[in-house]
Design an enzyme around this catalytic site. Structure first.
Site, short mmCIF file in Angstrom:
data_model
loop_
_atom_site.label_atom_id
_atom_site.label_comp_id
_atom_site.label_asym_id
_atom_site.label_seq_id
_atom_site.Cartn_x
_atom_site.Cartn_y
_atom_site.Cartn_z
N ARG A 123 0.81 -1.22 0.00
CA ARG A 123 0.00 0.00 0.00
C ARG A 123 0.85 1.27 0.00
O ARG A 123 0.37 2.33 0.38
CB ARG A 123 -0.98 0.01 1.17
CG ARG A 123 -1.99 -1.14 1.12
CD ARG A 123 -3.04 -0.99 2.20
NE ARG A 123 -4.03 -2.07 2.11
CZ ARG A 123 -3.91 -3.25 2.71
NH1 ARG A 123 -2.84 -3.49 3.45
NH2 ARG A 123 -4.84 -4.17 2.56
N LYS A 145 2.00 11.30 -10.37
CA LYS A 145 1.07 10.48 -11.15
C LYS A 145 1.81 9.20 -11.56
O LYS A 145 2.89 9.27 -12.14
CB LYS A 145 0.61 11.21 -12.40
CG LYS A 145 -0.64 12.04 -12.23
CD LYS A 145 -1.12 12.52 -13.59
CE LYS A 145 -2.38 13.34 -13.50
NZ LYS A 145 -2.80 13.80 -14.84
N GLU A 187 6.39 18.47 -24.23
CA GLU A 187 5.96 18.84 -22.88
C GLU A 187 6.56 20.18 -22.46
O GLU A 187 5.95 20.93 -21.70
CB GLU A 187 6.33 17.74 -21.89
CG GLU A 187 5.58 16.43 -22.08
CD GLU A 187 4.10 16.51 -21.70
OE1 GLU A 187 3.69 17.53 -21.09
OE2 GLU A 187 3.37 15.56 -22.01
N LYS A 229 5.55 22.73 -13.25
CA LYS A 229 4.85 21.53 -12.78
C LYS A 229 4.89 21.44 -11.26
O LYS A 229 3.91 21.06 -10.63
CB LYS A 229 5.44 20.27 -13.41
CG LYS A 229 4.61 19.04 -13.06
CD LYS A 229 4.76 17.91 -14.03
CE LYS A 229 3.71 16.84 -13.75
NZ LYS A 229 3.88 15.66 -14.59
N GLU A 239 -5.51 16.44 -9.06
CA GLU A 239 -6.18 16.94 -10.26
C GLU A 239 -7.64 17.26 -10.03
O GLU A 239 -8.52 16.89 -10.82
CB GLU A 239 -6.03 15.93 -11.41
CG GLU A 239 -6.19 16.55 -12.79
CD GLU A 239 -5.81 15.59 -13.90
OE1 GLU A 239 -4.63 15.61 -14.25
OE2 GLU A 239 -6.67 14.84 -14.38
N ARG A 243 -4.45 21.46 -11.62
CA ARG A 243 -3.58 20.51 -12.31
C ARG A 243 -4.08 20.15 -13.71
O ARG A 243 -3.32 19.72 -14.56
CB ARG A 243 -3.38 19.25 -11.46
CG ARG A 243 -2.35 18.30 -12.06
CD ARG A 243 -1.91 17.22 -11.11
NE ARG A 243 -0.89 16.38 -11.74
CZ ARG A 243 -0.10 15.56 -11.07
NH1 ARG A 243 -0.21 15.43 -9.76
NH2 ARG A 243 0.81 14.85 -11.70
N ASN A 247 -2.90 19.08 -18.79
CA ASN A 247 -3.42 18.16 -19.81
C ASN A 247 -3.55 18.82 -21.18
O ASN A 247 -4.13 18.23 -22.10
CB ASN A 247 -4.79 17.62 -19.39
CG ASN A 247 -4.70 16.65 -18.23
OD1 ASN A 247 -3.73 15.92 -18.10
ND2 ASN A 247 -5.70 16.67 -17.36
N HIS A 250 -3.39 16.75 -24.31
CA HIS A 250 -3.33 15.35 -23.94
C HIS A 250 -4.60 14.56 -24.22
O HIS A 250 -4.54 13.34 -24.36
CB HIS A 250 -2.97 15.22 -22.46
CG HIS A 250 -1.52 15.45 -22.17
ND1 HIS A 250 -0.88 16.64 -22.49
CD2 HIS A 250 -0.57 14.66 -21.62
CE1 HIS A 250 0.39 16.55 -22.14
NE2 HIS A 250 0.61 15.37 -21.62
N HIS A 254 -3.55 11.39 -26.12
CA HIS A 254 -3.65 10.02 -25.62
C HIS A 254 -4.46 9.14 -26.57
O HIS A 254 -4.15 7.94 -26.73
CB HIS A 254 -4.30 10.02 -24.23
CG HIS A 254 -3.37 10.42 -23.13
ND1 HIS A 254 -3.79 10.65 -21.85
CD2 HIS A 254 -2.02 10.63 -23.12
CE1 HIS A 254 -2.75 10.98 -21.09
NE2 HIS A 254 -1.68 10.99 -21.86
N HIS A 266 5.13 9.70 -27.14
CA HIS A 266 4.18 10.53 -26.41
C HIS A 266 4.24 11.98 -26.89
O HIS A 266 3.20 12.62 -27.12
CB HIS A 266 4.49 10.45 -24.92
CG HIS A 266 3.63 11.35 -24.07
ND1 HIS A 266 2.30 11.09 -23.82
CD2 HIS A 266 3.93 12.49 -23.40
CE1 HIS A 266 1.81 12.04 -23.04
NE2 HIS A 266 2.77 12.91 -22.77
#
Length: 362
Positions: A123, A145, A187, A229, A239, A243, A247, A250, A254, A266
């Site tokens: 965990r 993330k 990015e 960032k 998010e 945040r 994106n 993105h 994606h 990417h």
């Protein structure tokens, strides 16, 4: 490669603050960053980084740690549940406890995987990221993330799990090909368009110097991107608001990656996604023709794609509707009111989306 400038420390705030170190020769800093109770470190790395993984391992062994290496596939092939299960098996067989550490050494896909493994083992155990690509340094390794891909889409399974430290060692970039470096620049450009226009000015002034890891210009755009960032995720780790601006490009990006079965880089997919988002903003009266043209000029100067085949729209739309950024069945896009002013566009009409896609269609 040597660097006369000192190491830059960028603080990521929030409930679990940590530092991103930017500089050269940073592996020597690693032992001092680990929790005092840690005894074991799992180094997760791609096949091409075997020598660097051994260097990290030797540094840790000399400092008194038990260091174990787990070699995993490269790029998006690493981000599969079967690979995560292999890492869990290694951790179990080596009796890793909650006080031990997982370390990701590689590009963005490797740091995503290592983060997911660290988040899920017992965990959650401590995580250190050592990104070895431009994308990894400015984006994937910072912000907590983590995730893996499924047949249905990219990063649909994951967790928020911040690292305890990130070592952005520019030495790792000196041996990369120009294409590898340019792929990571999408990015950086994204950071320029949403909040740091100085980045765009630097690239436009001299794209060759901006993309050369030996120059001050390169280091400047990298540090600006990381600092942006850090500010954003320090305020909004999970998010829920701010945040989302990260994106930009993105949502469609994606979908392109999924359509290409992750054979596209990417950065290439996000590049197409940013031009799509710019066209969407123009069609809704937010962005000028010149601002949209600036997207294309800068991305093309980096040899990044700005178009995608017209006949793929239905496939892309279906994937976007499954995207984790969609809420209550409505698509959400980050668009610009003007450069440096990102906003959320929620639930745009499909005819508007298709019109924007026609502008980038090839």
């Amino acid at each position: 490669m040597t660097d006369a400038t000192p190491t830059t420390t960028i603080r990521v705030g929030g409930d679990a603050p940590y530092d991103v170190l930017v500089g050269r020769g940073l592996v020597r800093e690693l032992p001092g960053l680990l929790p005092p109770q840690a005894k074991k470190v799992l180094i997760v790395h791609a096949p091409t980084l075997g020598r660097k993984a051994n260097d990290v391992r030797e540094t840790l062994i000399e400092a008194g740690y038990e260091a174990i290496i787990a070699e995993v596939p490269d790029a998006e092939d690493a981000k599969r549940v079967e690979v995560a299960a292999f890492c869990w098996q290694v951790l179990g067989q080596a009796d890793f406890t909650r006080t031990d550490v997982v370390l990701g050494l590689g590009g963005g896909a490797i740091t995503d995987l290592a983060g997911f493994v660290a988040a899920t083992w017992l965990r959650g155990v401590a995580l250190v990221q050592i990104p070895t690509s431009v994308l990894g340094m400015v984006d994937a390794s910072v912000g907590g993330k983590t995730g893996i891909n499924t047949a249905e889409g990219k990063n649909l399974v994951g967790a928020f799990h911040p690292p305890i430290a990130v070592l952005a060692d520019l030495d790792h970039l000196d041996t990369l090909s120009k294409n590898e470096i340019l792929a990571g620049f999408a990015e950086i450009v994204k950071a320029g368009f949403i909040a740091e226009p100085e980045i765009l000015d630097i690239i436009e002034a001299d794209v060759d110097r901006a993309t050369d890891p030996a120059t001050a210009e390169f280091r400047r755009v990298v540090e600006l991107s990381i600092a942006l960032k850090a500010r954003v995720v320090g305020e909004d780790l999970t998010e829920q608001g701010l945040r989302e601006i990260l994106n930009y490009g993105h949502t469609l990006g994606h979908a392109v990656e999924h359509a290409e079965r992750y054979q596209w880089r990417h950065g290439a997919a996000v590049s197409v996604g940013m031009v799509f988002a710019a066209e969407l903003a123009r069609l809704t009266g937010r962005l000028s023709d010149e601002a949209v043209d600036r997207h294309r000029r800068i991305l093309e100067s980096l040899t990044l794609p700005v178009s995608y085949p017209l006949g793929r729209w239905n496939t892309l739309l279906a994937t976007m509707q499954r995207d984790k950024k969609a809420r209550a069945g409505m698509l959400r896009f980050i668009v610009l009111d003007e450069i440096g002013k990102p906003v959320v566009l929620q639930g745009p009409d499909q005819s508007l989306l298709f019109a924007a896609y026609q502008e980038i269609g090839s």
